[in-house]
Design an enzyme around this catalytic site. Structure first.
Site, PDB file in Angstrom:
ATOM      1  N   GLU A   1       0.770  -1.598  -0.017  1.00  0.00           N
ATOM      2  CA  GLU A   1       0.251   0.240  -0.082  1.00  0.00           C
ATOM      3  C   GLU A   1       0.767   1.388   0.263  1.00  0.00           C
ATOM      4  OE1 GLU A   1      -0.162  -2.367   1.957  1.00  0.00           O
ATOM      5  OE2 GLU A   1      -1.663  -2.459   2.737  1.00  0.00           O
TER       6      GLU A   1
ATOM      7  N   CYS B   1      -0.018   0.440   7.475  1.00  0.00           N
ATOM      8  CA  CYS B   1      -0.637   1.563   6.485  1.00  0.00           C
ATOM      9  C   CYS B   1      -2.245   1.272   5.897  1.00  0.00           C
ATOM     10  CB  CYS B   1      -0.877  -0.205   5.193  1.00  0.00           C
ATOM     11  SG  CYS B   1       0.647  -0.602   4.951  1.00  0.00           S
TER      12      CYS B   1
ATOM     13  N   ALA C   1       8.565 -36.338  -9.136  1.00  0.00           N
ATOM     14  CA  ALA C   1       7.971 -36.562 -11.339  1.00  0.00           C
ATOM     15  C   ALA C   1       7.864 -38.205 -11.370  1.00  0.00           C
ATOM     16  CB  ALA C   1       8.805 -36.031 -11.857  1.00  0.00           C
TER      17      ALA C   1
ATOM     18  N   ALA D   1      12.934 -50.040 -12.292  1.00  0.00           N
ATOM     19  CA  ALA D   1      13.663 -50.808 -12.239  1.00  0.00           C
ATOM     20  C   ALA D   1      15.035 -51.560 -10.935  1.00  0.00           C
ATOM     21  CB  ALA D   1      13.444 -52.342 -12.358  1.00  0.00           C
TER      22      ALA D   1
ATOM     23  N   SER E   1      16.607 -42.703 -12.510  1.00  0.00           N
ATOM     24  CA  SER E   1      15.450 -41.918 -12.380  1.00  0.00           C
ATOM     25  C   SER E   1      15.468 -40.913 -13.019  1.00  0.00           C
ATOM     26  CB  SER E   1      15.081 -41.773 -11.086  1.00  0.00           C
ATOM     27  OG  SER E   1      16.122 -40.879 -10.335  1.00  0.00           O
TER      28      SER E   1
ATOM     29  N   GLU F   1      10.849 -32.499  -1.356  1.00  0.00           N
ATOM     30  CA  GLU F   1      11.629 -33.613  -3.380  1.00  0.00           C
ATOM     31  C   GLU F   1      11.967 -34.697  -2.482  1.00  0.00           C
ATOM     32  OE1 GLU F   1      13.240 -31.667  -5.553  1.00  0.00           O
ATOM     33  OE2 GLU F   1      13.019 -29.845  -5.107  1.00  0.00           O
TER      34      GLU F   1
ATOM     35  N   THR G   1       8.781 -42.599   0.213  1.00  0.00           N
ATOM     36  CA  THR G   1       8.565 -42.866   1.875  1.00  0.00           C
ATOM     37  C   THR G   1       8.268 -41.553   2.590  1.00  0.00           C
ATOM     38  OG1 THR G   1       9.753 -44.007   1.635  1.00  0.00           O
ATOM     39  CG2 THR G   1       8.432 -44.294   3.433  1.00  0.00           C
TER      40      THR G   1
ATOM     41  N   ALA H   1       7.950 -38.359   1.421  1.00  0.00           N
ATOM     42  CA  ALA H   1       6.176 -38.020   1.384  1.00  0.00           C
ATOM     43  C   ALA H   1       5.080 -38.882   1.755  1.00  0.00           C
ATOM     44  CB  ALA H   1       5.753 -37.762  -0.129  1.00  0.00           C
TER      45      ALA H   1
ATOM     46  N   ALA I   1       5.053 -40.373   4.868  1.00  0.00           N
ATOM     47  CA  ALA I   1       5.220 -39.883   6.098  1.00  0.00           C
ATOM     48  C   ALA I   1       3.679 -38.564   6.434  1.00  0.00           C
ATOM     49  CB  ALA I   1       6.481 -39.926   6.911  1.00  0.00           C
TER      50      ALA I   1
HETATM   51  C1  AOF Z   1       4.163  -7.377   4.420  1.00  0.00           C
HETATM   52  N1  AOF Z   1       3.526  -6.512   3.022  1.00  0.00           N
HETATM   53  O1  AOF Z   1       2.399  -5.128   1.169  1.00  0.00           O
HETATM   54  C2  AOF Z   1       1.832  -5.960   3.828  1.00  0.00           C
HETATM   55  C3  AOF Z   1       1.791  -7.094   4.921  1.00  0.00           C
HETATM   56  O2  AOF Z   1       7.577  -6.995   9.606  1.00  0.00           O
HETATM   57  P1  AOF Z   1       6.608  -5.883   9.035  1.00  0.00           P
HETATM   58  O3  AOF Z   1       6.424  -4.331   9.876  1.00  0.00           O
HETATM   59  O4  AOF Z   1       6.588  -5.016   7.684  1.00  0.00           O
HETATM   60  O5  AOF Z   1       4.653  -6.286   8.877  1.00  0.00           O
HETATM   61  C4  AOF Z   1       4.948  -7.789   8.407  1.00  0.00           C
HETATM   62  C5  AOF Z   1       3.058  -7.829   8.910  1.00  0.00           C
HETATM   63  O6  AOF Z   1       1.774  -6.961   7.730  1.00  0.00           O
HETATM   64  C6  AOF Z   1       2.708  -8.856   7.801  1.00  0.00           C
HETATM   65  O7  AOF Z   1       2.448 -10.222   8.495  1.00  0.00           O
HETATM   66  C7  AOF Z   1       1.350  -8.197   7.702  1.00  0.00           C
HETATM   67  O8  AOF Z   1       0.491  -8.768   8.739  1.00  0.00           O
HETATM   68  C8  AOF Z   1       0.915  -7.349   7.487  1.00  0.00           C
HETATM   69  N2  AOF Z   1       1.030  -6.455   6.548  1.00  0.00           N
HETATM   70  N3  AOF Z   1       2.696  -6.668   5.609  1.00  0.00           N
HETATM   71  O9  AOF Z   1       4.781  -7.872   4.681  1.00  0.00           O
HETATM   72  C9  AOF Z   1       2.632  -5.736   2.597  1.00  0.00           C
HETATM   73  N4  AOF Z   1       0.834  -5.148   3.720  1.00  0.00           N
HETATM   74 ZN    ZN Z   2       1.170  -2.963   5.988  1.00  0.00          ZN
END
Ligand code: AOF
Ligand code: ZN
Length: 340
Positions: A57, A89, A158, A168, A172, A272, A276, A278, A280
């Site tokens: 944002e 934000c 794959a 056999a 691979s 990857e 076995t 995978a 588990a």
């Molecule tokens: C992001 N990028 O564009 C948005 C996030 O460690 P900070 O301060 O950057 O905060 C991370 C947290 O902010 C993230 O876990 C999520 O909850 C929120 N939104 N985070 O890294 C972004 N919009």
């Molecule tokens: Zn944010």
């Protein structure tokens, strides 16, 4: 209020922008944002580029400048409301005079309640859920990890059309096409860790690095993890070379291994091999997505791609909700989420 389909086009663009962050934002989410003026003009775009850097944002607001006033902000993830490494934000959107906020997916990681309530309380019109499935898909690893408290697990394999991963005699190499193998290197670049069992290391001596077509390591390298409970991996194994960091784990169960990786900040894991290991993970319900590259070849004998699931009767078969079937270099790629 604009018709819902008017909101979908800018949100689709925001999802596209979010995808640019895949592989560079961990342990943070991928997020995209688009600002649209009341006349429909896109006035700013942004995405989260790296952990610790500005949020999507904030980048979109910076691009828009004064034109953000009165605009609608489209964001793939609910705007944050907390002061972490960067400012909240929700406040930045308010300061810029954004009139309306449309987001796709609520933030499960919100530390002090999401930003939606704050925005609404300040008189901003807020709409949630637009293109939620698409926004969920691009950010699947982070969202699953935030909700479950363990890393997201993608099992990639794959196999031949008759479901075999080795002949056999044990050979691979090159079951899947060159294009499929290239995709796997892209998958490795996007995850935090690549996991293999000691059996696979002993049988195939893989590098488990992300490499370019010429075979040299290229791009971001995931942590290489070998589950080696009995200490069988020899000192000269390729996976122990200095091309990327390696963790040899003695964890007793998949859950224990994931907890250990989580402790190291790992959000996403690419499983990857082999069959076995995978099995588990699947038996423990710890596979979030399966990506199969099925080659148009037949063997009739050899190693099954999967073993040890504990499934003995057809009604217990592990079903997948498949969301993608494509042809990659002549192989059929099937991707889906195991049903729980
Ligand atoms: C992001 N990028 O564009 C948005 C996030 O460690 P900070 O301060 O950057 O905060 C991370 C947290 O902010 C993230 O876990 C999520 O909850 C929120 N939104 N985070 O890294 C972004 N919009
Ligand atoms: Zn944010």
């Amino acid at each position: 209020m604009p018709a819902p389909d008017l909101d979908e086009r800018p949100m689709a663009r925001a999802v596209e922008l979010a995808a640019r962050g895949l592989g560079t934002t961990s342990p943070n989410p991928v997020v995209g944002s688009v600002l649209v003026a009341p006349d429909g003009t896109v006035v700013g775009e942004g995405w989260h580029e790296r952990a610790g850097g500005p949020h999507a944002e904030v980048n979109a607001l910076a691009a828009a400048g004064d034109r953000a006033r009165g605009a609608t902000a489209y964001v793939t993830l609910e705007p944050c409301n907390h002061t972490g490494r960067t400012g909240p934000c929700a406040q930045a959107l308010l300061r810029a005079g954004v009139a309306r906020v449309v987001y796709a997916v609520p933030d499960p990681g919100a530390v002090e309640g999401g930003g939606a309530d704050t925005l609404r309380a300040a008189g901003v019109e807020v709409l949630a859920g637009v293109l939620a499935p698409q926004a969920e898909r691009v950010n699947e690893a982070w969202l699953v990890s935030a909700r479950s408290g363990r890393p997201h697990v993608l099992w990639k394999f794959a196999a031949t059309l008759d479901g075999r991963s080795a002949a056999a005699d044990g050979t691979s190499r090159w079951i899947s096409s060159a294009a499929s193998r290239e995709e796997v290197h892209d998958l490795r670049r996007r995850v935090d860790a690549v996991v293999a069992g000691s059996g696979t290391v002993l049988a195939d001596d893989p590098h488990l690095t992300a490499r370019a077509a010429d075979g040299t390591p290229s791009g971001r390298q995931p942590l290489r993890v070998v589950l080696d409970r009995r200490g069988r991996v020899p000192a000269g194994a390729r996976v122990l070379d200095d091309a990327a960091p390696t963790l040899v784990s003695r964890a007793g169960t998949p859950a224990e291994l994931l907890a250990e990786l989580r402790g190291r900040g790992v959000v996403s894991v690419l499983l990857e091999g082999g069959p076995t290991l995978a099995g588990a993970f699947l038996a423990a319900g710890l596979v979030d997505r399966v990506v199969a590259y099925v080659a148009p070849t037949l063997l009739g004998a050899g190693t099954a791609a999967l073993a040890g699931t504990g499934v003995t009767t057809i009604t217990d078969a592990i079903g997948l909700d498949v969301d993608d079937v494509s042809v990659v270099g002549g192989d059929v790629r099937v991707s889906g989420r195991p049903r729980r």
